[in-house]
Write a protein that holds these residues in place. Structure first.
Motif, short mmCIF file in Angstrom:
data_model
loop_
_atom_site.label_atom_id
_atom_site.label_comp_id
_atom_site.label_asym_id
_atom_site.label_seq_id
_atom_site.Cartn_x
_atom_site.Cartn_y
_atom_site.Cartn_z
N ASN A 99 -20.54 60.99 28.41
CA ASN A 99 -20.27 62.23 27.67
C ASN A 99 -19.80 63.38 28.53
O ASN A 99 -20.20 64.53 28.33
N LEU A 100 -18.94 63.09 29.50
CA LEU A 100 -18.29 64.19 30.21
C LEU A 100 -17.34 64.87 29.23
O LEU A 100 -16.79 64.23 28.35
N PHE A 101 -17.15 66.17 29.43
CA PHE A 101 -16.24 66.90 28.53
C PHE A 101 -14.80 66.49 28.84
O PHE A 101 -14.30 66.75 29.92
N ASN A 102 -14.15 65.88 27.86
CA ASN A 102 -12.80 65.34 28.09
C ASN A 102 -11.76 66.41 28.36
O ASN A 102 -10.74 66.14 28.99
N ASN A 103 -12.00 67.61 27.84
CA ASN A 103 -10.98 68.67 27.96
C ASN A 103 -11.21 69.54 29.18
O ASN A 103 -10.57 70.56 29.33
N LYS A 104 -12.15 69.14 30.04
CA LYS A 104 -12.44 69.92 31.24
C LYS A 104 -12.28 69.03 32.47
O LYS A 104 -12.56 67.83 32.40
N TYR A 163 -9.14 65.05 35.46
CA TYR A 163 -9.85 64.96 34.19
C TYR A 163 -10.69 63.69 34.17
O TYR A 163 -10.33 62.69 34.82
N SER A 165 -11.02 61.29 32.24
CA SER A 165 -10.43 60.03 31.79
C SER A 165 -9.86 59.21 32.94
O SER A 165 -9.62 58.02 32.79
#
Ligand SMILES: Nc1ncnc2c1ncn2[C@@H]1O[C@H](COP(=O)(O)OP(=O)(O)OP(=O)(O)O)[C@@H](O)[C@H]1O
Ligand SMILES: [Mg+2]
Lengths: 270, 230
Positions: A99-104, A163, A165
């Motif tokens: 659950n890392l923030f994908n947009n950060k 990022y 991903s």
């Protein structure tokens, strides 16, 4: 009576009393009592669906308990009228799915919450009249340096600006762990932190957790890695049918299990 | 005269062209402002809908639910008539504004569903991670969830805008002078043999707007997706 032997001289961090949790009519937790002391490393084991995750998620009120109390630093955080956020700042959580923030970016993931919380406190203190010594930019700079130090610690400083991903599973989970660390939590809750990883990446994550344990971080770990539980935990809880059926030192639980369900469980997983 | 010669005649007539462009102006103004109103309403309603249940939110949630159900369950033409002849039946009240309100309210109901879907499509783990770090719900939503939802929502919003532009042609039913009405007026005049020529030209105008718009939306989508990986 064997489990009475477990005692700790250090301060009680959590005192959980008669915790119940139901989803609709389905009772998942049927009364759990547990004291967690500073510096404890507790591993929770049990068959799938027995309520391990539910219990862990009740500890920081990600699930609201149906009844019972969770005293954390003198406050019952199960009481829905308190501001849970200020308590969660001190309770880290690491998820199976990272659950890392994908947009950060990686470093933003680590800095986001500390910067937010410190800025909020700054605003409060400047309202109350104390001259603020720091500006938001100072806080950001400090937190960036701290985040960088944490990344260096896990050998990922070159990934600071990418990022999530683009990271491997093991890298993601290690970033998730230092993201929790960045808040200087009093305790970190881990829900099967290695279950979503490819086997060759399990080691790097467990090694980091072992390091934290050695440093005395208070940890509650739901895990299927029995070897790891035995090595790291000073106390094992066996949960079954929503209750703690047995608890004790790793030796007690793994070598001399008394509960028949535990014996059956261990015979399957060991 | 052949069809194409008539088209040419229409296109080269300053009078007809100015009629069409006047109509086009109304169509664009009504579309633009009702799109803005619709986006605003839709966002608001979507945010209310995804808020966790609490006694305070109960009434707003019910209102939003009724709004979406009623608007999506009734024909746009009727909604416009009701606005025009019942709610804003004030003498001298500008028809354009009534139309903008009617289309904005209509569009808001559809947009809210798209936005709600976009927000729900963001993995719940993202919210949980934010909340577990002690971030309040609103902060998690604004900093983590909504930026990710925007990407998912853009295509649906684009479709809604396209539908909206075409649907504004309904205003011609109440005599407003939009692009469709202009074509009707031209077709009814003495010089044009039939409606077919001005209608075809007006259709090309709509097509051009919609094509340009969908091109723009594709561009935005691409840009947002490019930001995913760096
Ligand atoms: N949000 C929910 N709504 C309804 N039921 C739920 C919810 N979350 C969990 N449950 C149910 O509660 C029970 C316990 O689930 P939980 O996830 O705590 O088990 P677990 O011990 O963590 O299992 P696993 O080892 O598979 O992760 C299961 O029967 C599950 O279906
Ligand atoms: Mg689980």
């Amino acid at each position: 009576m064997e489990s009475k032997k477990i005692e700790s001289t250090s301060e009680v961090l959590f005192s959980i009393k008669d915790l119940h949790k139901s989803f609709g009519n389905h009772e998942v937790l049927g009364g759990i009592d547990l004291d967690i002391h500073n510096g404890d490393q507790i591993a929770i084991i049990g068959p799938s669906g027995c309520g391990k995750s539910t219990f862990l998620r009740c500890i920081n009120c990600m699930e609201d308990p149906t009844s019972g109390s969770i005293i954390f630093e003198g406050v019952d955080i199960a009481d829905t009228s308190i501001d849970i956020n200020v308590h969660r700042e001190n309770i880290g959580m690491v998820f199976q799915q990272f659950n890392l923030f994908n947009n950060k970016t990686v470093i933003e993931n680590i800095m986001l919450a500390p910067v937010y919380v410190r800025t909020k406190k700054l605003r409060r203190s400047s309202k109350s009249g104390d001259a603020p010594k720091l500006t938001k930019a100072d806080i950001k700079k400090e937190e960036r340096e701290r985040a960088m130090a944490l990344l260096r610690r896990i050998g990922l400083e070159d990934k600071a600006d990418v990022y999530p991903s683009t990271l491997s599973g093991g890298q993601k989970q290690r970033v998730a762990i230092v993201r929790a660390l960045a808040m200087n939590p009093k305790v970190i809750l881990f829900d099967e932190p290695t279950s979503a990883l490819d086997p060759e990446m399990v080691g790097e994550v467990l090694d980091l957790m072992k390091e934290l344990a050695k440093e005395g971080m208070t940890m509650v770990i739901v895990t299927h890695e029995m070897g790891f539980a035995r090595e790291v935990a000073d106390r094992i809880l066996f949960i079954d049918e929503g209750k703690i059926k047995e608890q004790g030192t790793p030796e007690d639980v793994f070598d001399h299990p008394k509960d028949p369900r535990l014996q059956e469980f261990l015979s399957k997983v060991l | 005269m052949t069809f194409f010669a008539e088209i040419w005649e229409l296109l080269s007539s300053a009078k007809y062209m100015s009629m069409l462009f006047t109509g086009l102006g109304t169509t664009l103004v009504v579309s633009l402002f009702s799109a803005i109103l619709g986006l605003f309403l839709g966002t608001l309603v979507a945010l209310v809908a995804i808020c966790p249940d609490s006694p305070l939110m109960k009434l707003p949630k019910i209102i939003c639910k009724v709004y979406v159900t009623v608007i999506r369950g009734t024909p746009m033409a009727l909604q416009l008539f009701i606005m025009m002849y019942a709610i804003f039946a004030i003498r001298g009240f500008p028809q354009e504004i009534t139309a903008i309100i009617a289309f904005g309210i209509n569009s808001g109901a559809y947009v809210s569903e798209s936005i709600r879907g976009g927000i729900l499509s963001v993995d719940i783990g993202q919210t949980e991670a934010g909340r577990a770090l002690g971030l309040p719900y609103g902060v998690t939503l604004m900093k983590i969830v909504i930026p990710q939802a925007v990407k998912n929502v853009i295509p649906a919003i684009g479709n809604e805008l396209i539908a909206l532009i075409k649907e504004t042609s309904i205003v011609s039913m109440i005599g407003m002078y939009d692009l469709t009405q202009a074509a009707k007026v031209i077709g009814a005049g003495n010089n044009m043999a039939s409606y077919i020529v001005p209608m075809s030209v007006a259709a090309c105008f709509y097509l051009a707007i919609v094509y340009t718009l969908s091109f723009g939306i594709k561009g935005i989508e691409k840009r947002l997706r490019a930001g995913d990986r760096r």
